[in-house]
Design an enzyme around this catalytic site. Structure first.
Site, mmCIF file in Angstrom:
data_model
loop_
_atom_site.group_PDB
_atom_site.id
_atom_site.type_symbol
_atom_site.label_atom_id
_atom_site.label_comp_id
_atom_site.label_asym_id
_atom_site.label_seq_id
_atom_site.Cartn_x
_atom_site.Cartn_y
_atom_site.Cartn_z
ATOM 1 C CD GLU A 254 38.088 50.706 42.271
ATOM 2 O OE1 GLU A 254 38.909 51.503 41.788
ATOM 3 O OE2 GLU A 254 38.402 49.566 42.639
ATOM 4 C CD GLU A 360 38.161 44.342 44.137
ATOM 5 O OE1 GLU A 360 39.130 45.062 44.445
ATOM 6 O OE2 GLU A 360 37.384 44.637 43.208
HETATM 7 O O1 G3I Z 1 48.519 44.424 30.154
HETATM 8 C C1 G3I Z 1 49.253 43.219 30.386
HETATM 9 C C2 G3I Z 1 48.602 42.065 29.675
HETATM 10 O O2 G3I Z 1 48.559 42.305 28.299
HETATM 11 C C3 G3I Z 1 49.379 40.771 29.970
HETATM 12 O O3 G3I Z 1 48.657 39.680 29.494
HETATM 13 C C4 G3I Z 1 49.570 40.609 31.476
HETATM 14 C C5 G3I Z 1 50.443 39.434 31.842
HETATM 15 O O4 G3I Z 1 50.537 39.368 33.257
HETATM 16 O O5 G3I Z 1 50.118 41.778 32.016
HETATM 17 C C6 G3I Z 1 49.217 42.826 31.816
HETATM 18 O O6 G3I Z 1 49.192 43.805 32.813
HETATM 19 C C7 G3I Z 1 48.260 43.532 33.838
HETATM 20 C C8 G3I Z 1 47.443 44.749 34.147
HETATM 21 O O7 G3I Z 1 46.568 44.574 35.222
HETATM 22 C C9 G3I Z 1 46.694 45.235 32.912
HETATM 23 O O8 G3I Z 1 45.591 45.967 33.233
HETATM 24 C C10 G3I Z 1 48.905 42.985 35.085
HETATM 25 O O9 G3I Z 1 49.606 41.799 34.845
HETATM 26 C C11 G3I Z 1 47.862 42.792 36.131
HETATM 27 O O10 G3I Z 1 48.355 42.214 37.303
HETATM 28 C C12 G3I Z 1 47.143 44.072 36.370
HETATM 29 O O11 G3I Z 1 46.703 44.512 37.555
HETATM 30 C C13 G3I Z 1 45.401 44.255 38.059
HETATM 31 C C14 G3I Z 1 44.687 45.560 38.295
HETATM 32 O O12 G3I Z 1 43.484 45.370 38.998
HETATM 33 C C15 G3I Z 1 44.385 46.245 36.972
HETATM 34 O O13 G3I Z 1 43.515 45.486 36.214
HETATM 35 C C16 G3I Z 1 45.597 43.505 39.388
HETATM 36 O O14 G3I Z 1 46.103 42.208 39.111
HETATM 37 C C17 G3I Z 1 44.273 43.421 40.143
HETATM 38 O O15 G3I Z 1 44.497 42.901 41.415
HETATM 39 C C18 G3I Z 1 43.654 44.793 40.263
HETATM 40 O O16 G3I Z 1 42.437 44.635 40.902
HETATM 41 C C19 G3I Z 1 41.728 45.807 41.238
HETATM 42 C C20 G3I Z 1 40.253 45.495 41.073
HETATM 43 O O17 G3I Z 1 39.996 45.073 39.769
HETATM 44 C C21 G3I Z 1 39.388 46.702 41.439
HETATM 45 N N1 G3I Z 1 39.694 47.180 42.751
HETATM 46 C C22 G3I Z 1 41.081 47.469 43.019
HETATM 47 C C23 G3I Z 1 41.971 46.278 42.669
HETATM 48 C C24 G3I Z 1 43.418 46.618 42.919
HETATM 49 O O18 G3I Z 1 43.855 47.587 42.052
#
Ligand code: G3I
Length: 448
Positions: A254, A360
């Site tokens: 992205e 995705e």
């Molecule tokens: O930071 C805490 C972590 O320490 C802990 O272990 C965890 C327990 O659930 O929580 C963590 O937060 C997480 C967060 O990302 C950290 O970056 C969330 O749970 C987690 O769900 C989260 O969101 C993800 C997001 O990307 C950021 O990484 C989503 O699950 C995921 O679906 C989303 O995916 C992205 C793709 O990578 C790129 N394209 C867009 C897409 C949607 O945003």
């Protein structure tokens, strides 16, 4: 000739006669208590059973009997099964397994119980549908996972249906490299080892993404040169660790602003220059020359500026032999984008001799927030959209196919609900792990 007086007498006599007839009629219909006797409607039992298309283990039973007003009635959804009160309106029942079940409606009539039975056939869609990964051998079928899901009920479906694994968030820089000099591969290792143990390809997602950059990197205190060295060290460390095991990497994710063809002004661009992208791909290529390197972005099917910029990035990388494929994130809905728009990213990828990753995949059914539950009509629309996407993917020449990855397993686990702040059901399985019509649509596209 009658005179006026005589006519008045005749009219009065008629009125008196009519009144008497009404009174006699009233009392002849009255019973001992003085109320009107209704001729009772005969009891005729009937009901309809409809098997849900969404969940083929679920039925709706609708009592259409006549003459049972005021009488108690109940259902038994299995032979001699528990009695379920027949409430006003249709009743739903969910069976545990495929089979023929005897459904009985009993009405407690004054003369004794009256019953009607019918047999209904339900099927467990898990049994009905072959595994996704077995439906094709020209590309792998991927699923995004969290390490916390690996030894849960998710695992049965993962192993049965998928042969390409992506970490949903645990192979990003903020998780793997939380503070300078300290890597944390706990979750990444768990996902990679699980994939290896279960003969899956592993897609590394993603080394550089402005959204998943740890704060210490955003606030890096060293020089630009030190920043670049740190990034080289990070990419080398991660890609080397998984060399030979992780088949492919989204190196940069992205990088392009929405609705433009401009690069985002991320910390990587600020610190390493406009050519930061090719530097990162070079670091990855050096660390594992056999890994397939992808550029991954969203909305590149229909956002014309973004699509142009994507092709410009990959053309630059192609000229340096640093790219193997494009990941088109398929965060779409049942209405949009069109098949023609989706085809445009395929055409640009194939004409460049690159591999296409439909990454995705999730298909929103409630983009206008007009649903509070997944209706049959929207579930069918989703089935149709998934079928369309998979058909488009399957028509790609084999040499350009790679994988089609679904972004999450159960509807309730999707990132989209939090992101949009409204309900949706965008994935292939419902909350009790049953494949939805969308899953069937996926298979239908490959059924040839
Ligand atoms: O930071 C805490 C972590 O320490 C802990 O272990 C965890 C327990 O659930 O929580 C963590 O937060 C997480 C967060 O990302 C950290 O970056 C969330 O749970 C987690 O769900 C989260 O969101 C993800 C997001 O990307 C950021 O990484 C989503 O699950 C995921 O679906 C989303 O995916 C992205 C793709 O990578 C790129 N394209 C867009 C897409 C949607 O945003």
């Amino acid at each position: 000739m009658l005179n006026l007086h005589a006519m008045k007498n005749i009219k009065s006599a008629k009125i008196i006669h009519l009144t008497l007839v009404l009174i006699i009629t009233f009392f002849s219909c009255a019973n001992d208590e003085g109320s009107i006797t209704k001729i009772p409607e005969p009891i005729v039992l009937s009901f309809e059973l409809v098997v849900s298309q969404q969940n083929t283990l679920r039925i709706t039973a609708n009592n259409t009997s006549t003459g049972i007003n005021g009488l108690n009635s109940y259902w038994q959804f299995t032979e001699n099964g528990p009695k379920v009160t027949d409430e006003a309106g249709p009743e739903m029942h969910l069976y545990d397994a495929s089979g023929d079940y005897l459904v009985t409606l009993t009405v407690e009539a004054p003369e004794g119980d009256i019953q009607l039975s019918k047999t209904v056939t339900v099927t467990d869609s898990n049994e009905m549908q072959p595994p996704l990964k077995d439906a094709t051998n020209s590309f792998s079928v991927g699923m995004a996972v969290k390490s916390s899901q690996l030894n849960t009920q998710h695992s049965d479906i993962l192993i049965r249906e998928f042969n390409n694994l992506t970490a949903e968030f645990e192979m990003k820089m903020n998780i793997m490299y939380p503070s300078q000099g300290n890597y944390d591969f706990t979750a990444a290792d768990a996902i990679v080892n699980y994939g290896v143990d279960n003969n899956m390809n592993i897609h590394g997602h993603t080394l550089i993404w402005h959204t998943a950059t740890p704060e210490w990197v955003n606030n890096f205190s060293g020089t630009d040169e030190e920043f670049e060295d740190m990034i080289e060290d990070y990419i080398t460390t991660v890609v080397t660790r998984y060399a030979g095991v992780v088949r492919s990497w989204d190196v940069v994710n992205e990088a392009i602003e929405d609705n433009t063809n401009n690069l985002r002004n991320s910390v990587f661009r600020q610190r390493m220059g406009d050519d930061y992208i090719s530097k990162c791909y070079q670091f990855a290529r050096n660390a594992d020359p056999n890994a397939l390197l992808f550029y991954n972005d969203y909305n590149i099917t229909f956002d014309v500026g973004k699509q142009e910029a994507t092709f410009a990035i990959v053309d630059d990388l192609r000229s340096k032999n640093l790219i193997d494929g494009i990941g088109a994130q398929m965060h779409i809905d049942i209405f949009f984008p069109s098949a023609t728009q989706i085809q445009s990213i395929i055409d640009g990828t194939v004409s460049r001799g690159l591999k296409m990753h439909f990454a995705e995949l999730d298909v929103r059914v409630n983009p206008n927030n007009d649903l509070t539950f997944l209706t049959e009509a929207r579930a069918i629309a989703q089935q149709n959209k998934v079928r369309e996407v998979v058909e488009l993917y399957n028509a790609i020449p084999d040499a350009n196919k790679f994988a089609l990855t679904v972004w999450g397993m159960r509807d309730s686990e999707t990132w989209l609900i939090d992101f949009w702040g409204q309900p949706d059901w965008p994935l292939l399985y419902d909350d009790i792990f049953k494949p939805k019509l969308a899953h069937k649509g996926f298979l239908e596209a490959l059924d040839n």
